[in-house]
Design a protein around this motif. Structure first.
Motif, mmCIF file in Angstrom:
data_model
loop_
_atom_site.group_PDB
_atom_site.id
_atom_site.type_symbol
_atom_site.label_atom_id
_atom_site.label_comp_id
_atom_site.label_asym_id
_atom_site.label_seq_id
_atom_site.Cartn_x
_atom_site.Cartn_y
_atom_site.Cartn_z
ATOM 1 N N VAL A 3 0.396 -57.728 -52.070
ATOM 2 C CA VAL A 3 -0.755 -58.580 -51.773
ATOM 3 C C VAL A 3 -1.372 -58.986 -53.100
ATOM 4 N N LYS A 4 -1.549 -60.279 -53.299
ATOM 5 C CA LYS A 4 -2.135 -60.738 -54.552
ATOM 6 C C LYS A 4 -3.642 -60.469 -54.553
ATOM 7 N N GLU A 9 -2.328 -53.193 -64.435
ATOM 8 C CA GLU A 9 -2.863 -53.988 -63.342
ATOM 9 C C GLU A 9 -3.004 -53.141 -62.070
ATOM 10 N N ILE A 10 -3.860 -53.621 -61.177
ATOM 11 C CA ILE A 10 -4.003 -52.999 -59.868
ATOM 12 C C ILE A 10 -2.987 -53.661 -58.923
ATOM 13 N N GLY A 43 -10.562 -63.466 -52.418
ATOM 14 C CA GLY A 43 -11.705 -64.322 -52.137
ATOM 15 C C GLY A 43 -12.952 -63.884 -52.892
ATOM 16 N N ARG A 44 -13.914 -64.816 -53.009
ATOM 17 C CA ARG A 44 -15.129 -64.558 -53.795
ATOM 18 C C ARG A 44 -15.965 -63.429 -53.202
ATOM 19 N N VAL A 100 -10.032 -55.459 -49.702
ATOM 20 C CA VAL A 100 -8.930 -55.888 -48.839
ATOM 21 C C VAL A 100 -9.282 -55.658 -47.379
ATOM 22 N N ALA A 101 -9.860 -54.485 -47.089
ATOM 23 C CA ALA A 101 -10.238 -54.168 -45.713
ATOM 24 C C ALA A 101 -11.300 -55.143 -45.214
#
Length: 457
Positions: free
Chosen positions: A96-97, A54-55, A102-103, A34-35
């Motif tokens: 936040v999903k 789940e996280i 992103g990859r 995320v960062a």
């Protein structure tokens, strides 16, 4: 059960990694991802939801009148739209999903997880093997590198360095070997287990495995001296008067000791009885040679051993092996003399003692100046003799008169020494000659101790 939760449980079970540690690793990996995507300034909280498996990720923003930093602030109007009770300076959390990372961020998270799992696994292996130092490990020869052989122990690898191998012992890939763990090192690529087959304590552990009396402490091994692959001496004592320590280690028809000999590829083992009396201990350690007398020098920890002339070869052993192992076992220096040579040396010492008494100069002063025999004194000039501490010209005269009285023919003999044959060889030279002869013959006396040490029983 969610797929993520099932994977955590499976990895924890298969690799022996603590489940909480795995969850912490996952949380840290997602936090890092995320960062990387949104920047370090985002205030986030990452937690694993046990119920959902789940996280969950939440970003937190402060409610303000006017937004200056969209990442960390939210306008009051927008905040009220999410929560009618929102007020200025409140801190609000927004989900936040994880799928939106992103990859690249996901790949980064995966690398963090793999690395943390590898670190955790290596730490577990290190903790396991550091407690196994001084134990015997079994593995399969995997490959050879410049430092030694690499042995596969299952969960990790061990190094058998060249200096810890038994000389002339050969290995090939796929061979199963046993070795003694001497150290476990922490390295960047993982824990390094170091093993040995030549260490003296390896033999102790083998005896503990083969001899119940050694394992339970009834028979105690007091010392081991090894010439790895060739010969060893093991000193034993019994805590029970009814238990013969040598017989216990040898076993019926040598069955117990033969198992140890077989594991060490034929290394001959002498079992000797330990004694608190150093002279008696030395006599046992020098077996199978018969010893006439032993003089003990406690200050220098040195032993002067006298044996019959025909026992010198046995006492020294092939290439000096017997006396070297005995000295290593005792931790004392050993000088060996035959009875005939010892008699000659004693006569020479007695004569020197008489000369020193006449000159009223300690024998140590003669020795310090390099005069160790009456012959050397006769051959010396007065100027050379004056170098002896405490010597005077008058004492030199008295000393020469005493020499003429003690050995009137000595001066004439020394005058003709240039034409005389070479003097009798010294004791070290004699010993070296015996060692060379036994080395050339390639055989030992038929009375020497067999591998089982049965002669010492």
């Amino acid at each position: 059960m969610s797929e993520l939760k099932r994977a955590i449980d499976q990895i924890s079970k298969d690799r022996g990694i603590d489940r909480d540690l795995l969850i912490d690793t996952l949380e840290e990996a997602v936090r890092s991802a995320v960062a990387r995507k949104y920047g370090e300034t985002m205030d986030i909280e990452v937690a694993f939801n046990e119920e959902l498996g789940e996280i969950e990720v939440f970003e937190f923003k402060v409610v303000v009148d006017e937004v200056h930093d969209p990442i960390s602030e939210i306008a009051l109007e927008d905040a009220v739209a999410h929560d009618p009770n929102a007020q200025l300076d409140d801190e609000m959390g927004f989900p936040v999903k994880v799928e939106d990372l992103g990859r690249i961020a996901a790949q980064s998270a995966k690398q963090v997880i793999i690395q943390r799992m590898r670190d955790a696994e290596q730490e577990i292996i290190y903790e396991e093997y550091k407690d196994r130092v001084s134990e015997i490990a079994s593995g399969i020869i995997q490959r050879r590198d410049r430092t030694g052989w690499i042995i596969n122990l299952g969960r990790t690898e061990a190094l058998l360095p060249k200096e810890e191998q038994i000389p002339r012992e050969r290995y090939k890939r796929g061979d199963r070997v046993q070795a003694y763990i001497i150290d476990v090192l922490k390295e960047s690529r993982g824990p390094q287990v170091v093993v040995s087959r030549s260490h003296p304590d390896y033999m102790i552990e083998l005896f503990k495995r083969e001899v119940p009396e050694v394992a339970d402490g009834t028979v105690k091994i007091m010392g081991v001296a090894r010439d790895p692959g060739l010969r060893a001496k093991v000193a034993v004592m019994s805590r029970d008067r009814d238990v013969d320590p040598v017989g216990a280690c040898v076993g019926i028809r040598g069955s117990r000791i033969q198992n140890v000999v077989q594991e060490l590829k034929g290394e001959r083992i002498d079992i000797v009885v330990w004694s608190p009396d150093i002279a008696m201990y030395a006599q046992h350690a020098l077996s199978p040679a018969l010893i006439s007398r032993i003089t003990v020098d406690d200050e220098d920890e040195a032993l002067e051993v006298v044996c019959p002339d025909d026992q010198l070869t046995l006492a020294i052993g092939r290439k000096g092996q017997n006396v070297k192992l005995a000295a290593k076992l005792l931790g004392w220096k050993i000088d060996i003399f035959t009875e005939s040579r010892y008699g000659e040396l004693n006569a020479a010492r007695k004569g020197m003692d008489q000369i020193a008494s006449v000159a009223e100069v300690p024998m140590e002063s003669f020795f310090s100046a390099g005069f160790e025999s009456i012959e050397s004194i006769v051959q010396a000039t007065d100027e050379e003799l004056l170098a002896i501490k405490g010597m005077t010209e008058s004492k030199i005269g008295d000393m020469r008169l005493a020499i003429n009285m003690l050995a009137p023919d000595l001066e004439a003999e020394t005058d003709d020494s240039a034409d005389a044959p070479e003097a009798e060889e010294t004791v070290p030279e004699a010993i070296e000659e015996v060692v060379e002869e036994t080395a050339e013959d390639g055989t030992e006396d038929e009375n020497e101790t067999p591998a089982e040490g049965e002669e010492n029983k």
